[in-house]
Design a protein around this motif. Structure first.
Motif, PDB file in Angstrom:
ATOM      1  N   GLU A 357       0.836  -1.208   0.000  1.00  0.00           N
ATOM      2  CA  GLU A 357       0.000   0.000   0.000  1.00  0.00           C
ATOM      3  C   GLU A 357       0.867   1.254   0.000  1.00  0.00           C
ATOM      4  N   ALA A 358       1.933   1.243   0.806  1.00  0.00           N
ATOM      5  CA  ALA A 358       2.842   2.389   0.855  1.00  0.00           C
ATOM      6  C   ALA A 358       3.501   2.619  -0.498  1.00  0.00           C
ATOM      7  N   ALA A 359       3.937   1.536  -1.138  1.00  0.00           N
ATOM      8  CA  ALA A 359       4.582   1.667  -2.446  1.00  0.00           C
ATOM      9  C   ALA A 359       3.614   2.232  -3.481  1.00  0.00           C
ATOM     10  N   MET A 360       2.372   1.766  -3.450  1.00  0.00           N
ATOM     11  CA  MET A 360       1.383   2.245  -4.419  1.00  0.00           C
ATOM     12  C   MET A 360       1.073   3.727  -4.201  1.00  0.00           C
ATOM     13  N   LYS A 361       0.892   4.121  -2.930  1.00  0.00           N
ATOM     14  CA  LYS A 361       0.632   5.537  -2.644  1.00  0.00           C
ATOM     15  C   LYS A 361       1.804   6.407  -3.088  1.00  0.00           C
ATOM     16  N   TYR A 362       3.012   5.946  -2.784  1.00  0.00           N
ATOM     17  CA  TYR A 362       4.197   6.718  -3.156  1.00  0.00           C
ATOM     18  C   TYR A 362       4.297   6.841  -4.678  1.00  0.00           C
ATOM     19  N   PHE A 363       4.010   5.753  -5.379  1.00  0.00           N
ATOM     20  CA  PHE A 363       4.095   5.768  -6.835  1.00  0.00           C
ATOM     21  C   PHE A 363       3.054   6.711  -7.445  1.00  0.00           C
ATOM     22  N   LEU A 364       1.805   6.599  -7.002  1.00  0.00           N
ATOM     23  CA  LEU A 364       0.745   7.417  -7.592  1.00  0.00           C
ATOM     24  C   LEU A 364       0.971   8.905  -7.307  1.00  0.00           C
ATOM     25  N   LEU A 365       1.242   9.235  -6.049  1.00  0.00           N
ATOM     26  CA  LEU A 365       1.454  10.643  -5.716  1.00  0.00           C
ATOM     27  C   LEU A 365       2.753  11.158  -6.320  1.00  0.00           C
ATOM     28  N   LYS A 430       4.122  11.030   3.064  1.00  0.00           N
ATOM     29  CA  LYS A 430       5.287  10.735   3.901  1.00  0.00           C
ATOM     30  C   LYS A 430       4.982   9.808   5.077  1.00  0.00           C
ATOM     31  N   PRO A 431       3.965  10.078   5.907  1.00  0.00           N
ATOM     32  CA  PRO A 431       3.717   9.170   7.035  1.00  0.00           C
ATOM     33  C   PRO A 431       3.380   7.748   6.599  1.00  0.00           C
ATOM     34  N   ASP A 432       2.543   7.605   5.575  1.00  0.00           N
ATOM     35  CA  ASP A 432       2.153   6.273   5.120  1.00  0.00           C
ATOM     36  C   ASP A 432       3.342   5.511   4.539  1.00  0.00           C
ATOM     37  N   VAL A 433       4.160   6.188   3.763  1.00  0.00           N
ATOM     38  CA  VAL A 433       5.307   5.522   3.143  1.00  0.00           C
ATOM     39  C   VAL A 433       6.355   5.181   4.194  1.00  0.00           C
ATOM     40  N   TYR A 434       6.636   6.083   5.111  1.00  0.00           N
ATOM     41  CA  TYR A 434       7.613   5.798   6.160  1.00  0.00           C
ATOM     42  C   TYR A 434       7.161   4.617   7.012  1.00  0.00           C
ATOM     43  N   GLN A 435       5.861   4.530   7.273  1.00  0.00           N
ATOM     44  CA  GLN A 435       5.350   3.448   8.110  1.00  0.00           C
ATOM     45  C   GLN A 435       5.395   2.102   7.391  1.00  0.00           C
ATOM     46  N   LYS A 498       7.168   5.092  13.761  1.00  0.00           N
ATOM     47  CA  LYS A 498       7.645   5.489  12.445  1.00  0.00           C
ATOM     48  C   LYS A 498       6.833   6.657  11.893  1.00  0.00           C
ATOM     49  N   ARG A 499       5.538   6.697  12.177  1.00  0.00           N
ATOM     50  CA  ARG A 499       4.739   7.858  11.759  1.00  0.00           C
ATOM     51  C   ARG A 499       5.145   9.096  12.551  1.00  0.00           C
ATOM     52  N   LEU A 500       5.494   8.924  13.813  1.00  0.00           N
ATOM     53  CA  LEU A 500       5.975  10.050  14.609  1.00  0.00           C
ATOM     54  C   LEU A 500       7.245  10.624  13.992  1.00  0.00           C
ATOM     55  N   LEU A 501       8.180   9.759  13.613  1.00  0.00           N
ATOM     56  CA  LEU A 501       9.407  10.235  12.987  1.00  0.00           C
ATOM     57  C   LEU A 501       9.121  10.852  11.620  1.00  0.00           C
ATOM     58  N   ALA A 502       8.067  10.389  10.937  1.00  0.00           N
ATOM     59  CA  ALA A 502       7.706  10.976   9.648  1.00  0.00           C
ATOM     60  C   ALA A 502       7.227  12.417   9.818  1.00  0.00           C
ATOM     61  N   TYR A 503       6.335  12.639  10.781  1.00  0.00           N
ATOM     62  CA  TYR A 503       5.869  14.013  11.012  1.00  0.00           C
ATOM     63  C   TYR A 503       6.983  14.883  11.576  1.00  0.00           C
ATOM     64  N   SER A 504       7.883  14.281  12.329  1.00  0.00           N
ATOM     65  CA  SER A 504       9.064  15.025  12.769  1.00  0.00           C
ATOM     66  C   SER A 504       9.892  15.460  11.562  1.00  0.00           C
ATOM     67  N   SER A 505      10.035  14.562  10.578  1.00  0.00           N
ATOM     68  CA  SER A 505      10.779  14.907   9.365  1.00  0.00           C
ATOM     69  C   SER A 505      10.107  16.044   8.608  1.00  0.00           C
ATOM     70  N   ILE A 506       8.783  16.051   8.596  1.00  0.00           N
ATOM     71  CA  ILE A 506       8.066  17.152   7.944  1.00  0.00           C
ATOM     72  C   ILE A 506       8.383  18.480   8.621  1.00  0.00           C
ATOM     73  N   ALA A 507       8.333  18.491   9.951  1.00  0.00           N
ATOM     74  CA  ALA A 507       8.647  19.720  10.688  1.00  0.00           C
ATOM     75  C   ALA A 507      10.096  20.145  10.454  1.00  0.00           C
ATOM     76  N   GLN A 508      11.019  19.177  10.427  1.00  0.00           N
ATOM     77  CA  GLN A 508      12.427  19.508  10.203  1.00  0.00           C
ATOM     78  C   GLN A 508      12.613  20.137   8.828  1.00  0.00           C
ATOM     79  N   ALA A 509      11.861  19.666   7.827  1.00  0.00           N
ATOM     80  CA  ALA A 509      11.932  20.279   6.500  1.00  0.00           C
ATOM     81  C   ALA A 509      11.511  21.747   6.558  1.00  0.00           C
ATOM     82  N   GLY A 510      10.520  22.051   7.408  1.00  0.00           N
ATOM     83  CA  GLY A 510      10.112  23.444   7.576  1.00  0.00           C
ATOM     84  C   GLY A 510      11.217  24.302   8.161  1.00  0.00           C
ATOM     85  N   TYR A 511      11.974  23.753   9.123  1.00  0.00           N
ATOM     86  CA  TYR A 511      13.087  24.516   9.703  1.00  0.00           C
ATOM     87  C   TYR A 511      14.156  24.802   8.649  1.00  0.00           C
TER      88      TYR A 511
END
Length: 685
Positions: A357-365, A430-435, A498-511
């Motif tokens: 599911e993660a691979a399919m979401k990543y591919f489509l988006l 990002k959260p779905d693929v990281y998870q 892993k979803r927590l680290l994904a949202y952390s990565s999103i915030a870090q991208a903002g910084y």
């Protein structure tokens, strides 16, 4: 398969015309030491005892105990006083042979228990499953005493020899091994028929591919250093263009490429990890989850050989992406780095459906984002008549008659780049693929892909649109604010690590975007430092995640991490250290990186953005503190996850993460100076 157990008269060599009937398929049989009782286990989760004398009449003595899962192996132990059962869910259960009372529950191999062999004294048992390892348990203390892992294929037979000082095993490649049980927890292989059974110092079966991959990364890093010290930067030259001006060689690009290569080397070590189970990757990607083909591949110990080539293709695209000097080359690099990652995300050995599911979401988006990127290229080509960044910059500074095409191109190109860094509102993948992705692949994406994408973003907006900073900075402000606040706030609600680290990565991208907004040398150098520091820390964090495991594999739910600090203080301490680095606590690389990008933003007139960043950091600290409290101030669950002993590969990744995070927090000067030197003349045009 008919649910019957069959008895044979050994003297006559004939089958006794009696069926010991079961409701499920018989999975295991075992006679008591005196031969008077037969124990049988089946897929109906019942353990039955049969009196051999009356069994000829087809009468069951009794159902001794109902098991939590189908019985796949059983044996008598302790002189016949105990019965040890192995199950499809990796659990071993020690039962009183007369009463059926459960005496102990032990954690066996990853996956199904297939073989049990009791020592002559009845006090030790050797256990084998589908993870290519042999485990030795002391039944008196109920503890695992040794584990032997130097096997390429699952074990098909086990036998103690003599005084139980040695153990013989046969594996599926038709090789025989003799193990010295007096060598401690690691054991020692004394002899093996067919020498390829032993791969040496813990290297996996694909050790040749691993060696080639690591050697290639080291060679590329050495070449990067050689180019950085060459004469192309003599007399103040910012660098040069090569490959028909399609690729730029300048100091910021070389810094980014060197960072990617270092982070990729550590990530490949995680990809090579195979001591926790056969591999983090599925045996056959084309096999339907739960099918007979998948089961056969797992039982045969098959591991994907495509993982390393796919990873190297992705890394090659990551190296070209920030170096591309025209948009078509950049698009090709984007696809080269993305397509292998789409495949790698769907190769998880555990939780196959979630991985696919993660691979399919990543591919489509990802396909949608690539389309936006390509439309942006078309708009800019229509505006400037060229796809070279320098030509677009020249047209933008002299021709404003086609401003609609120009700004439409900037917006569409930005969407494609913001998607790759996971900026809000383009972060949903990002959260779905990281998870769902295998954790080593998640570590590769969270570090190398982020560095590469930011390198491309910096080149495009600093080279092609540098003269239009006042036009794109307001939009960049909005994206940075949404990314910092969105990642921080949603991280509070997460229950999966892993979803927590994904949202952390999103915030870090903002910084990091706050440094990009500065549009200056200081903004570039601070962004480069932050990317390197964050990449090292996030790989270490995901390496720790691979060590905390339960019956289903990695224990991703945060509730399973309760009391981890009491069960394994060192592993919990390392993860807590990474979390406080993400929060930006002083004496960590996270604090130094945030201070650098915020200082650059203030110098560039973006003080309100820094205030939002500080508020976002305070919000993001809450989920980090919650995890730390959960690990150190909660009681561990009775059947909570175990922390596996890290191998050489995972141990190296965690150690580099801890040391890098600490050193860059205490002594950041050398790397900051290198980043400042790299950013001195910005990018070559």
């Amino acid at each position: 398969m008919d649910g019957n157990a069959h008895l044979w008269d050994l003297a006559k060599g004939e089958e006794v015309p009696v069926r010991l009937r079961h409701e499920g398929v018989v999975g295991a049989l075992g006679f008591s030491p005196d031969g008077s009782t037969l124990a049988s286990g089946s897929t109906d989760s019942n353990l039955r005892l049969w009196d051999v004398g009356t069994a000829l009449a087809g009468e069951s003595r009794r159902v001794l105990h109902r098991q939590p899962a189908g019985v796949t192996a059983l044996t008598y132990a302790g002189g016949g006083d105990w019965i040890l059962t192995g199950h499809a869910n990796r659990i071993l259960r020690l039962l009183d042979a007369s009463t059926g009372r459960l005496l102990a529950t032990l954690r066996g191999p990853e996956g199904q228990v297939s073989l049990l062999c009791v020592s002559p004294d009845g006090q030790h048992v050797a256990v084998a499953g589908h993870d290519r390892a042999i485990r030795l348990f002391d039944l008196a203390s109920r503890e695992q005493t040794a584990v032997f892992r130097s096997l390429r294929r699952p074990v098909t037979a086990l036998s103690f020899l003599g005084d139980a000082g040695h153990l013989a095993s046969v594996s599926q490649e038709n090789s025989v091994q003799l193990w010295d049980l007096g060598e401690g927890a690691a054991g020692a292989a004394l002899w093996g028929q067919a020498g390829d059974s032993f791969v040496g110092i813990g290297l996996p079966a694909s050790g040749d591919q691993l060696a080639v991959a690591l050697a290639g990364l080291v060679a590329a890093f050495v070449a990067t250093i050689v180019v950085a010290g060459s004469s192309i930067f003599a007399h103040g030259s910012p660098g040069r263009l090569t490959a028909v001006s399609a690729v730029a060689v300048d100091r910021p690009t070389l810094f980014i490429q060197g960072t990617i290569l270092v982070l990729a080397f550590i990530s490949v070590l995680l990809i090579a990890e195979s001591s926790h189970e056969v591999s983090a990757f599925t045996a056959q990607a084309a096999a339907v989850p739960g099918s007979a083909e998948e089961r056969e591949g797992l039982e045969a110990g098959i591991a994907h050989t495509e993982v390393y080539p796919l990873a190297l293709f992705a890394i090659g695209g990551m190296l070209l992406f920030p170096a591309a000097n025209d948009l078509l080359t950049m698009f090709v690099a984007l696809e080269v780095l993305s397509l292998p990652l789409y495949l790698l995300c769907g190769l998880a050995r555990r939780r196959r459906l979630l991985s696919q599911e993660a691979a399919m979401k990543y591919f489509l988006l990802g396909a949608f984002s690539s389309a936006f990127f390509l439309f942006g290229i078309a708009m800019l080509y229509g505006f400037a008549g060229s796809v070279r960044l320098s030509a677009i910059a020249a047209a933008a500074s002299s021709d404003t008659s086609s401003a609609t095409l120009l700004y439409a191109g900037i917006a569409l190109l930005g969407i494609g780049l913001f998607f790759k860094i996971g900026a809000v509102p383009f972060q949903s993948w990002k959260p779905d693929v990281y998870q769902g992705a295998p954790t080593p692949v998640t570590a590769l994406m969270a570090s190398c892909t982020l560095v590469s994408a930011f390198g491309a973003l910096l080149r495009v907006f600093y080279v092609a649109f540098g003269q239009l900073a006042w036009s794109w900075r307001p939009a960049m402000w909005a994206v940075a604010i949404l990314t910092m606040l969105g990642g921080s706030i949603v991280a509070i609600t997460q229950t999966d690590v892993k979803r927590l680290l994904a949202y952390s990565s999103i915030a870090q991208a903002g910084y990091i975007l706050t440094g990009v907004v500065a549009a200056s040398t200081a903004g570039l150098s601070s962004s480069l430092f932050y990317l390197a520091a964050y990449g090292i820390t996030v790989i270490g964090a995901f390496a720790v995640v691979t060590l905390v495991r339960d019956q289903a594999g990695e224990a991703a739910h945060l509730s399973r991490w309760a009391g981890l600090g009491k069960r394994s203080p060192l592993v919990a301490g390392c993860f807590a250290f990474f979390l406080i680095a993400f929060a930006g606590i002083p004496l960590t690389s996270g604090f130094t990186g945030k201070f650098a990008v915020f200082q650059a933003a203030v110098s560039g007139g973006a003080t309100p953005l820094v205030i939002v960043g500080a508020l976002s950091s305070a919000i993001l600290a809450f989920p980090y503190v919650r995890v730390i409290v959960l690990m150190f101030f909660s009681d561990p669950a009775p059947e909570g996850p175990s922390v596996v002993r890290p191998s050489m590969f995972t141990g190296a990744a965690v150690a580099v993460g801890v040391l890098g995070t600490l050193v860059l927090g205490i002594v950041p000067g050398p790397l900051l100076s290198l980043a400042n030197h790299a950013a001195t003349q910005l990018f070559v045009h």
